[in-house]
Scaffold this active site. Structure first.
Site, PDB file in Angstrom:
ATOM      1  N   ASN A   9       0.873  -1.173   0.000  1.00 52.96           N
ATOM      2  CA  ASN A   9       0.000   0.000   0.000  1.00 52.96           C
ATOM      3  C   ASN A   9       0.907   1.218   0.000  1.00 52.96           C
ATOM      4  O   ASN A   9       1.471   1.573   1.025  1.00 52.96           O
ATOM      5  CB  ASN A   9      -0.902  -0.021   1.245  1.00 52.96           C
ATOM      6  N   LYS A  11       0.156   4.197  -0.275  1.00 57.82           N
ATOM      7  CA  LYS A  11      -0.489   5.402   0.291  1.00 57.82           C
ATOM      8  C   LYS A  11      -0.230   6.588  -0.646  1.00 57.82           C
ATOM      9  O   LYS A  11      -0.153   6.386  -1.859  1.00 57.82           O
ATOM     10  CB  LYS A  11      -0.013   5.638   1.725  1.00 57.82           C
ATOM     11  N   HIS A  94      -9.438   1.157   4.757  1.00 59.16           N
ATOM     12  CA  HIS A  94      -8.180   1.341   5.483  1.00 59.16           C
ATOM     13  C   HIS A  94      -8.416   2.256   6.692  1.00 59.16           C
ATOM     14  O   HIS A  94      -9.237   3.176   6.629  1.00 59.16           O
ATOM     15  CB  HIS A  94      -7.121   1.948   4.554  1.00 59.16           C
ATOM     16  N   SER A 211       3.566  -2.054  10.312  1.00 57.18           N
ATOM     17  CA  SER A 211       5.019  -2.103  10.535  1.00 57.18           C
ATOM     18  C   SER A 211       5.623  -3.466  10.198  1.00 57.18           C
ATOM     19  O   SER A 211       6.582  -3.900  10.841  1.00 57.18           O
ATOM     20  CB  SER A 211       5.366  -1.691  11.965  1.00 57.18           C
TER      21      SER A 211
END
Ligand code: 13P
Length: 248
Positions: A9, A11, A94, A211
């Site tokens: 992802n 972003k 999300h 993470s």
């Protein structure tokens, strides 16, 4: 046996130049990868990444969609537009969309349904905040988030949905859920599905996000109910992303 799925992802990151470097870098290592690999890119770069990935093993996804087919929705992107650029996947719900753009469980469930109606595979994100975890609400929160989709679309919809469990406190913080915390949450999510349909519970891919990086991916993905990862920061470096992809 569920196949490992690794989705990046990106972003709101990238430029034409960095997108080119990143995709070429990932493609260069794909011959050593057995997982299904997806990159979910910002909409302006769908066309560029489509051109770079045609006839490759790298799959393309978007990061959100609007539930309407077309019309006066300034700034929004439809399922048809996403498909027009060869994308087969779309991230839905999300936590950043839930918290920054006030997407409720009902809004997210509606988006999941529209993605399915249009033949896109939703990567349906769920997960609790730190306050919710600390107050013992992890299970009730993910239960509520999943139930919204079951109520609207039925359990069979999960034949075509990828779930991503992303504890909000682990996103972009460098604080990863321990393998045990993640496994416990994934097993709980699978048990919710199993209450509705045991076969669907066994076949549904549940990815972990938060993470995940080359150092912790193998241990997390090695857990029984963790079927891959949804990767933010570490998906922006080809080398790191590929290392995670190779876990599968
Ligand atoms: P990070 O991997 O940067 O924590 O982000 C996870 C995420 O939000 C993926 O959707």
């Amino acid at each position: 046996m569920r196949q490992v799925i690794v989705a990046g992802n990106w972003k709101m990151n990238g430029s034409k130049e960095t997108v080119n470097t990143l995709v070429m870098g990932i493609l260069a290592g794909m011959s050593e990868v057995n997982s299904t690999v997806i990159v979910c890119v910002p909409s302006p770069y769908l066309s560029q990444v489509e051109a770079l990935t045609t006839h490759s093993q790298l799959n393309l996804g978007a990061q959100d969609l609007n539930v309407n087919a077309s019309g006066a929705f300034t700034g929004e992107v439809s399922a048809d537009m996403i498909k027009d650029f060869g994308a087969q996947y779309v991230i839905v719900g999300h936590s950043e969309r839930r918290s920054l753009y006030a997407e409720t469980d009902a809004v997210v469930a509606n988006k999941v349904q529209v993605a399915l109606d249009n033949g896109l595979t939703p990567i349906f994100c769920i997960g609790e905040t730190l306050a919710e975890r600390d107050s013992g609400q992890m299970e009730s929160v993910v239960m509520r988030q999943i139930q919204a989709v079951i109520d609207l679309s039925g359990i069979d919809a999960f034949k075509h949905i990828i779930i991503a469990y992303e504890p909000v406190w682990a996103i972009g913080t460098g604080v990863t859920a321990t393998p045990q915390q993640a496994q416990d949450a994934h097993a709980f999510i699978r048990s919710i599905l199993a209450q509705n349909d045991a076969n669907i519970a066994q076949s549904t891919a549940i990815l972990y996000g938060g993470s995940m990086n080359p150092n912790n991916a193998a241990e997390l993905i090695g857990c029984e109910d963790i079927d891959g990862g949804l990767i933010g920061g570490a998906s922006l470096k080809a080398e790191d992303f590929l290392q995670i992809c190779k876990v599968g």
